[in-house]
Scaffold this motif. Structure first.
Motif, PDB file in Angstrom:
ATOM      1  N   CYS A 117      43.217  34.622  27.018  1.00 29.26           N
ATOM      2  CA  CYS A 117      42.606  34.180  25.759  1.00 29.26           C
ATOM      3  C   CYS A 117      43.330  34.771  24.558  1.00 29.26           C
ATOM      4  O   CYS A 117      43.537  34.090  23.539  1.00 29.26           O
ATOM      5  CB  CYS A 117      41.129  34.568  25.727  1.00 29.26           C
ATOM      6  SG  CYS A 117      40.081  33.650  26.880  1.00 29.26           S
ATOM      7  N   SER A 131      46.193  19.177  21.742  1.00 32.45           N
ATOM      8  CA  SER A 131      45.369  18.016  21.382  1.00 32.45           C
ATOM      9  C   SER A 131      44.353  17.716  22.469  1.00 32.45           C
ATOM     10  O   SER A 131      43.898  16.587  22.610  1.00 32.45           O
ATOM     11  CB  SER A 131      46.259  16.795  21.138  1.00 32.45           C
ATOM     12  OG  SER A 131      47.087  16.537  22.266  1.00 32.45           O
ATOM     13  N   SER A 133      40.873  17.621  24.597  1.00 39.68           N
ATOM     14  CA  SER A 133      39.442  17.515  24.329  1.00 39.68           C
ATOM     15  C   SER A 133      38.724  18.721  24.923  1.00 39.68           C
ATOM     16  O   SER A 133      39.329  19.555  25.616  1.00 39.68           O
ATOM     17  CB  SER A 133      38.894  16.229  24.943  1.00 39.68           C
ATOM     18  OG  SER A 133      38.988  16.272  26.367  1.00 39.68           O
ATOM     19  N   PHE A 134      37.423  18.811  24.672  1.00 38.58           N
ATOM     20  CA  PHE A 134      36.644  19.936  25.206  1.00 38.58           C
ATOM     21  C   PHE A 134      36.697  19.952  26.730  1.00 38.58           C
ATOM     22  O   PHE A 134      36.874  21.016  27.351  1.00 38.58           O
ATOM     23  CB  PHE A 134      35.199  19.834  24.729  1.00 38.58           C
ATOM     24  CG  PHE A 134      34.307  20.923  25.254  1.00 38.58           C
ATOM     25  CD1 PHE A 134      34.405  22.212  24.775  1.00 38.58           C
ATOM     26  CD2 PHE A 134      33.367  20.656  26.241  1.00 38.58           C
ATOM     27  CE1 PHE A 134      33.590  23.230  25.269  1.00 38.58           C
ATOM     28  CE2 PHE A 134      32.542  21.656  26.736  1.00 38.58           C
ATOM     29  CZ  PHE A 134      32.657  22.945  26.242  1.00 38.58           C
ATOM     30  N   VAL A 135      36.558  18.782  27.348  1.00 39.97           N
ATOM     31  CA  VAL A 135      36.597  18.699  28.811  1.00 39.97           C
ATOM     32  C   VAL A 135      37.979  19.094  29.331  1.00 39.97           C
ATOM     33  O   VAL A 135      38.092  19.817  30.340  1.00 39.97           O
ATOM     34  CB  VAL A 135      36.228  17.274  29.280  1.00 39.97           C
ATOM     35  CG1 VAL A 135      36.434  17.131  30.787  1.00 39.97           C
ATOM     36  CG2 VAL A 135      34.789  16.951  28.914  1.00 39.97           C
ATOM     37  N   GLU A 136      39.024  18.653  28.655  1.00 39.46           N
ATOM     38  CA  GLU A 136      40.377  19.008  29.088  1.00 39.46           C
ATOM     39  C   GLU A 136      40.636  20.510  28.944  1.00 39.46           C
ATOM     40  O   GLU A 136      41.311  21.107  29.783  1.00 39.46           O
ATOM     41  CB  GLU A 136      41.402  18.203  28.284  1.00 39.46           C
ATOM     42  CG  GLU A 136      41.435  16.731  28.680  1.00 39.46           C
ATOM     43  CD  GLU A 136      42.227  15.878  27.726  1.00 39.46           C
ATOM     44  OE1 GLU A 136      42.732  14.826  28.146  1.00 39.46           O
ATOM     45  OE2 GLU A 136      42.334  16.246  26.514  1.00 39.46           O
ATOM     46  N   TRP A 137      40.069  21.116  27.903  1.00 39.30           N
ATOM     47  CA  TRP A 137      40.167  22.564  27.774  1.00 39.30           C
ATOM     48  C   TRP A 137      39.456  23.262  28.940  1.00 39.30           C
ATOM     49  O   TRP A 137      39.977  24.241  29.507  1.00 39.30           O
ATOM     50  CB  TRP A 137      39.555  23.024  26.450  1.00 39.30           C
ATOM     51  CG  TRP A 137      40.527  23.150  25.324  1.00 39.30           C
ATOM     52  CD1 TRP A 137      40.636  22.347  24.240  1.00 39.30           C
ATOM     53  CD2 TRP A 137      41.526  24.163  25.172  1.00 39.30           C
ATOM     54  NE1 TRP A 137      41.647  22.783  23.414  1.00 39.30           N
ATOM     55  CE2 TRP A 137      42.209  23.898  23.965  1.00 39.30           C
ATOM     56  CE3 TRP A 137      41.919  25.256  25.933  1.00 39.30           C
ATOM     57  CZ2 TRP A 137      43.262  24.689  23.506  1.00 39.30           C
ATOM     58  CZ3 TRP A 137      42.969  26.055  25.481  1.00 39.30           C
ATOM     59  CH2 TRP A 137      43.626  25.771  24.281  1.00 39.30           C
ATOM     60  N   LEU A 138      38.284  22.775  29.302  1.00 38.25           N
ATOM     61  CA  LEU A 138      37.558  23.368  30.424  1.00 38.25           C
ATOM     62  C   LEU A 138      38.351  23.239  31.720  1.00 38.25           C
ATOM     63  O   LEU A 138      38.420  24.187  32.522  1.00 38.25           O
ATOM     64  CB  LEU A 138      36.189  22.694  30.583  1.00 38.25           C
ATOM     65  CG  LEU A 138      35.124  23.031  29.544  1.00 38.25           C
ATOM     66  CD1 LEU A 138      33.837  22.270  29.847  1.00 38.25           C
ATOM     67  CD2 LEU A 138      34.856  24.532  29.501  1.00 38.25           C
TER      68      LEU A 138
END
Length: 252
Positions: A117, A131, A133-138
């Motif tokens: 982090c 770029s 999305s939230f799901v892709e970050w997860l």
């Protein structure tokens, strides 16, 4: 079951306390990847990619380099416990002695997620523009966690089979060269033909390409399932190897 859970919690806490006290190793696990990212971005980046967007390419590789470097200390920690007599003491107590290995693995996972982090935060400061999305970050964070868990167990198994912390450090350090022979810093098609085959078919490349695709919001194609297969296979093999090695050490 309650006793096993309590034992694991105790040993995880023990390993976390050791990590906090070893400030030099913790700082090195964080600072080395940051220095490498700054080096590749500002010193080599202009020569590799004149468009100025090299930081977006190199950050996924730096993330895995950070994870691998942090996980490698597990080999030394496990080897230290196996050679200083503390395991023999644990075996005389009414607890599961293998929990000491679980403690090292869990503490390494927590420690390296924090370091990751911090590296991502510095990357954002130097121009990294994901770029996702939230799901892709997860999904990306989940894959990084799986990678850390996989290689932590591998380093733990190495620590179990080596005869000393120094030997464990040497064997673990050799594995840290894998990111340099992958697509972490340059596309594999720019490598010599005799090296491309290895770079394209080793475990680091599909993991990096999957994380790179997720963070850029593009399809991961075949790299996603290849990354999962590599991590799952290595994790299963490392856990079996570690269990056999610990049982063998216990009989010695």
């Amino acid at each position: 079951m309650k006793t096993l859970w309590t034992t694991n919690i105790v040993f995880i806490g023990r390993s976390l306390r050791h990590s906090i006290r070893n400030v030099e190793a913790l700082l090195m696990a964080i600072m080395l990847p940051i220095f490498l990212m700054l080096l590749f971005t500002y010193v080599f980046g202009g020569a590799i990619s004149s468009g100025g967007d090299y930081v977006n390419y190199v950050v996924p590789g730096i993330i895995l380099l950070c994870a691998g470097f942090g996980a490698s200390s597990t080999a030394v920690d496990v080897a230290t416990d196996m050679t200083n007599g503390i395991i023999d003491r644990f075996r005389t107590m009414p607890i599961q002695a293998t929990a000491v290995i679980t403690g090292h693995v869990a503490a390494s996972l927590a420690r390296n997620l924090v370091a990751t982090c911090i590296v991502i935060g510095v990357a954002l400061l130097v121009g990294f523009e994901p770029s996702a999305s939230f799901v892709e970050w997860l999904l990306a964070v989940g894959l990084v966690a799986l990678f850390i868990l996989t290689f932590t167990w591998l380093f733990a198994a190495i620590g179990l089979v080596t005869g000393s912390p120094a030997a464990a450090s040497g064997y673990g350090f050799a594995l840290l060269f894998l990111p340099y022979l992958s697509s972490a810093f340059v596309p594999t098609e720019t490598m010599p033909s005799w090296l491309q085959g290895f770079a394209n078919h080793q475990p680091i490349t599909p993991v990096i390409e999957t994380i790179r695709s997720l963070l850029s919001g593009s399809p991961a194609s075949d790299h996603g399932w290849q990354a999962l297969l590599w991590c799952g296979g290595i994790l299963a093999g490392a856990m079996i190897w570690g269990a056999i090695a610990f049982a063998r050490k216990s009989r010695d």
